[in-house]
Design a protein around this motif. Structure first.
Motif, PDB file in Angstrom:
ATOM      1  N   LEU A   1      46.861  29.620  74.843  1.00 37.83           N
ATOM      2  CA  LEU A   1      46.264  30.841  75.407  1.00 37.83           C
ATOM      3  C   LEU A   1      44.802  30.601  75.776  1.00 37.83           C
ATOM      4  CD1 LEU A   1      47.776  33.407  72.942  1.00 37.83           C
ATOM      5  CD2 LEU A   1      47.932  33.594  75.404  1.00 37.83           C
TER       6      LEU A   1
ATOM      7  N   PRO B 236      44.402  30.258  79.905  1.00 32.53           N
ATOM      8  CA  PRO B 236      44.174  31.437  80.749  1.00 32.53           C
ATOM      9  C   PRO B 236      42.932  32.220  80.356  1.00 32.53           C
ATOM     10  CG  PRO B 236      46.053  31.782  79.291  1.00 32.53           C
ATOM     11  CD  PRO B 236      45.715  30.319  79.224  1.00 32.53           C
ATOM     12  N   LEU B 237      42.660  32.336  79.048  1.00 31.76           N
ATOM     13  CA  LEU B 237      41.538  33.175  78.630  1.00 31.76           C
ATOM     14  C   LEU B 237      40.202  32.591  79.075  1.00 31.76           C
ATOM     15  CD1 LEU B 237      42.760  34.194  75.051  1.00 31.76           C
ATOM     16  CD2 LEU B 237      42.725  35.603  77.106  1.00 31.76           C
TER      17      LEU B 237
ATOM     18  N   ALA C 176      37.276  35.752  65.263  1.00 32.08           N
ATOM     19  CA  ALA C 176      38.323  35.341  66.184  1.00 32.08           C
ATOM     20  C   ALA C 176      38.501  33.828  66.085  1.00 32.08           C
ATOM     21  CB  ALA C 176      37.939  35.728  67.620  1.00 32.08           C
TER      22      ALA C 176
ATOM     23  N   GLU D  84      41.143  32.683  70.664  1.00 36.13           N
ATOM     24  CA  GLU D  84      40.942  34.100  70.985  1.00 36.13           C
ATOM     25  C   GLU D  84      39.566  34.381  71.540  1.00 36.13           C
ATOM     26  OE1 GLU D  84      43.717  35.770  67.329  1.00 36.13           O
ATOM     27  OE2 GLU D  84      41.590  35.380  67.044  1.00 36.13           O
TER      28      GLU D  84
ATOM     29  N   GLY E  85      39.138  35.238  75.068  1.00 39.02           N
ATOM     30  CA  GLY E  85      39.385  36.634  75.434  1.00 39.02           C
ATOM     31  C   GLY E  85      38.164  37.488  75.164  1.00 39.02           C
ATOM     32  N   VAL E  86      37.509  37.231  74.032  1.00 40.73           N
ATOM     33  CA  VAL E  86      36.313  37.993  73.687  1.00 40.73           C
ATOM     34  C   VAL E  86      35.213  37.730  74.719  1.00 40.73           C
ATOM     35  CG1 VAL E  86      34.574  38.412  71.908  1.00 40.73           C
ATOM     36  CG2 VAL E  86      36.929  37.932  71.240  1.00 40.73           C
TER      37      VAL E  86
ATOM     38  N   ALA F  66      35.668  36.872  77.834  1.00 39.22           N
ATOM     39  CA  ALA F  66      36.038  37.554  79.076  1.00 39.22           C
ATOM     40  C   ALA F  66      35.674  39.036  78.986  1.00 39.22           C
ATOM     41  CB  ALA F  66      37.535  37.384  79.346  1.00 39.22           C
ATOM     42  N   LEU F  67      35.955  39.630  77.821  1.00 38.19           N
ATOM     43  CA  LEU F  67      35.626  41.043  77.628  1.00 38.19           C
ATOM     44  C   LEU F  67      34.110  41.254  77.741  1.00 38.19           C
ATOM     45  CD1 LEU F  67      36.727  43.865  76.824  1.00 38.19           C
ATOM     46  CD2 LEU F  67      36.198  43.273  74.455  1.00 38.19           C
TER      47      LEU F  67
ATOM     48  N   ILE G  62      33.046  41.186  81.304  1.00 39.03           N
ATOM     49  CA  ILE G  62      33.367  42.430  82.015  1.00 39.03           C
ATOM     50  C   ILE G  62      32.333  43.506  81.666  1.00 39.03           C
ATOM     51  CG2 ILE G  62      35.034  44.320  82.257  1.00 39.03           C
ATOM     52  CD1 ILE G  62      37.264  42.334  81.903  1.00 39.03           C
TER      53      ILE G  62
ATOM     54  N   TRP H 281      39.862  42.741  89.331  1.00 41.55           N
ATOM     55  CA  TRP H 281      41.282  42.569  89.670  1.00 41.55           C
ATOM     56  C   TRP H 281      41.502  41.297  90.491  1.00 41.55           C
ATOM     57  CZ3 TRP H 281      45.959  43.552  88.264  1.00 41.55           C
ATOM     58  CH2 TRP H 281      47.018  43.542  89.169  1.00 41.55           C
TER      59      TRP H 281
ATOM     60  N   ILE I 142      41.242  38.340  88.311  1.00 38.51           N
ATOM     61  CA  ILE I 142      42.444  38.200  87.482  1.00 38.51           C
ATOM     62  C   ILE I 142      43.561  37.552  88.292  1.00 38.51           C
ATOM     63  CG2 ILE I 142      44.285  39.502  86.340  1.00 38.51           C
ATOM     64  CD1 ILE I 142      42.107  41.444  85.377  1.00 38.51           C
TER      65      ILE I 142
ATOM     66  N   SER J 102      45.028  33.930  87.373  1.00 38.97           N
ATOM     67  CA  SER J 102      46.397  33.746  86.885  1.00 38.97           C
ATOM     68  C   SER J 102      47.132  32.690  87.709  1.00 38.97           C
ATOM     69  CB  SER J 102      47.182  35.059  86.809  1.00 38.97           C
ATOM     70  OG  SER J 102      46.876  35.904  87.859  1.00 38.97           O
TER      71      SER J 102
END
Lengths: 426, 167
Positions: free
Chosen positions: A56, A59-60, A234, A238, A241-242, A244-245, A248, A264, A267, A271
């Motif tokens: 993961l 992608p993250l 995390a 993980e 993901g954090v 990326a958040l 944002i 969007w 993303i 992907s």
């Protein structure tokens, strides 16, 4: 049968069958020829190859890297680098290296760094009279620092395959990353002196302070990443993901440069990139499954140890093997395919898996810069609108720095391990 | 026909992106539950992995249609145009073969696991999750056929890589 697999992989790849499909098709061919396993194993193994939690990270971190570019974070990091080292001769080349190191600190993917920094720096360097091939070469090679300086996707995947500590891998990468960056800066200085590349504006504390204030939120991202990992909030996977958040939140609400539509688009874009890499990763697992079933890892360990038990020589041979693999495979796929095969040998020789992992990570960084399959080089060449070969040729001295770094961590294990021992004792 | 194909790709693209969003949210929610609320979600790791497989496979369908899969072009580029076209057809036939294996044996695979369930949520049947293999196999098969048709009728080579900005 081992030779049939190898032969089909080379033949198919040479005829431009995409690598991800090549690996699966070669395995299908031998499975059919041998008739020992049912073909249902192929979809089962591809599924199994992609469904591993540490993957993961791919992608993250790709998503986080894309978001950092469109959110204005990478621009602020470049400004900060410019305020720090722009006044030296060959300033923009220096800025590129330093900005890549900053970016490496927040991203695990070299492709993301090359795209983010290349888009800004390459046109700027062209305006200042740097040859385009040179600029692209610097950007491309400096981006590889991202996988040496933690966090790093290859390190996360290696740690999962070798069953060792990700955080220790990360710590081991710090000093080699700094050495690599330092050498690249020295090289830039040398080229700037001999070829007469310009300086940027004189050093000014006021400009630096402004860049620091402006980049405050961008610099919070490494704090989030390291705090997340060391604080036990995390896992290394993980934390992508954090990050990326965080990108944002910073991009949309603080810098207000990122629109939801751009989120969007990023993303969608990331992907697609994820799928391309992950297909190769998943089908490498299929081929790896076949090779392991055939007992290749044990045979290799025995064969090698019969030949020599000189660990320096074996490490050299392994470096050559990874270098070749890195030319044809994405680093994640090369790790998934080769690490399980050579791990019995490494254990037999009593080599520290962290030491070996660091060697593999940096070695595969060379593969990012060497055609034909060189993800980072391709990205940078596309941005500079030059052929991959031209950028490779002009950037070759920077690639040699990565080669030198690989040899350094291979033969002076303490380059990386010193800090690990200092932090964790032992 | 062309419009239908484009619309189909658009659907795959949106679905893939939604999978990426789902994966991102699952990871964030998983971290929040474990750290902030101190109660791990039992299904978190397992489902994050499943979404990753789906993302990989559906994204690969899209990448195949867009010609984004990484290949080794250096040798083929030296070939004369006619031979090059033949290698393109050969390459597509290989992918077609792979898609066929995924469709047929993926189908056999999910038929062989009618009762198996997820570890964390027993209500979810494993063959729903594994359905991604035959379905994406079938979708890739369709794309290969479209591309082969284009190659044979002499249309512009659809597998040529577009080096767009930022790729």
């Amino acid at each position: 049968m081992g030779w049939v697999v190898l032969g089909s992989v080379i033949a198919l790849a040479a005829l431009n069958v995409p690598i991800g499909f090549t690996l699966a098709i070669a395995t299908i061919v031998v499975v059919v020829l041998q008739g020992t396993a049912p073909l249902e194993a192929i979809p089962l193994m591809i599924f199994g190859g992609a469904s591993k939690f540490p993957l993961l990270a791919i992608p993250l971190f790709i998503l986080a890297g894309g978001l950092m570019t469109s959110s204005g974070i990478s621009n602020r990091l470049i400004n900060l680098a410019s305020a720090l080292v722009g006044f030296i001769r060959g300033g923009l080349a220096m800025v590129t290296v330093v900005a890549s190191m900053f970016f490496g600190e927040i991203s695990g993917s070299a492709v993301a760094g090359a795209a983010a920094i290349g888009k800004v720096v390459i046109p700027e360097m062209e305006k200042k009279g740097y040859p385009k091939g040179f600029s692209a070469g610097v950007v491309s090679n400096a981006s590889t620092l991202a996988i040496i300086i933690p966090p790093s996707i290859p390190m996360i995947i290696y740690a999962a395959m070798a069953d060792t500590s990700v955080v220790k891998m990360f710590v081991a990468g710090v000093v080699p990353g700094l050495i690599g960056g330092g050498l690249m800066m020295l090289l830039s200085y040398y080229f700037a002196r001999t070829r007469g590349y310009p300086k940027e504006a004189a050093f000014s504390l006021r400009v630096l302070l402004r860049a620091l204030r402006d980049g405050f939120w961008a610099l919070m991202i490494p704090v989030v990443i390291w705090g997340g990992i060391f604080g036990g909030i995390a896992t290394a996977t993980e934390v992508g993901g954090v990050a990326a958040l965080a990108a944002i939140i910073i991009g949309v609400f603080i810098y207000r440069e990122l629109t939801w539509k751009q989120v969007w688009e990023t993303i969608k874009e990331s992907s697609l990139q994820t799928a391309v890499i992950m297909l190769i990763v998943a089908t490498s697992a299929v081929l790896g499954w076949y090779l392991t079933n055939e007992g290749i890892p044990q045979q290799l360990a025995r064969g090698m140890l019969n030949l020599t038990n000189n660990r320096y020589l074996i490490l050299l041979l392994l470096n050559v093997a990874f270098l070749l693999a890195g030319c044809f495979l994405h680093s994640a796929a090369a790790i998934i395919l080769i690490v399980p095969i050579v791990l019995p040998l490494i254990r037999e020789l009593g080599i520290d898996p962290i030491h070996f992992g660091l060697m593999v990570t940096i070695n595969l960084g060379i593969g990012q810069q060497t055609p034909p399959v060189a993800t980072v080089l391709i990205t940078t060449s596309a941005i500079a609108n030059l052929s991959m070969w031209e950028v490779f040729r002009t950037g070759i001295f920077y690639t040699l720095v990565i080669v030198l770094l690989t040899l350094l961590v291979t033969y002076v294990p303490d380059t990386g391990l010193w800090l690990v021992h200092a932090v964790y004792g032992g | 026909m062309r419009k239908l194909y484009e619309a189909f790709l658009k659907v795959v693209e949106t679905f893939t992106a939604l999978l990426a969003v789902a994966m991102f949210l699952v990871v964030i929610v998983g971290v929040i539950f474990r750290y902030v609320l101190d109660s791990s979600l039992s299904w978190y790791d397992e489902f994050a992995e499943f979404i990753l497989v789906w993302l990989t496979m559906y994204g690969s369908v899209l990448a195949l249609a867009r010609g984004k899969h990484i290949g080794f072009e250096a040798i083929v580029e030296l070939f004369p145009a006619k031979l090059r076209r033949m290698t393109e057809i050969f390459s597509m036939l290989c992918v077609l073969g792979f898609s066929g294996v995924m469709l047929v044996f993926g189908w056999i695979l999910i038929r062989a696991m009618p009762l198996e369930c997820c570890v964390s949520i027993p209500a979810v049947k494993m063959n729903w999750i594994y359905s991604v293999m035959p379905i994406t196999g079938g979708l890739m098969l369709i794309i290969c056929l479209v591309k082969l048709a284009a190659l044979f009728t002499g249309g512009s080579s659809p597998s040529a890589k577009g080096l767009e900005e930022g790729q």
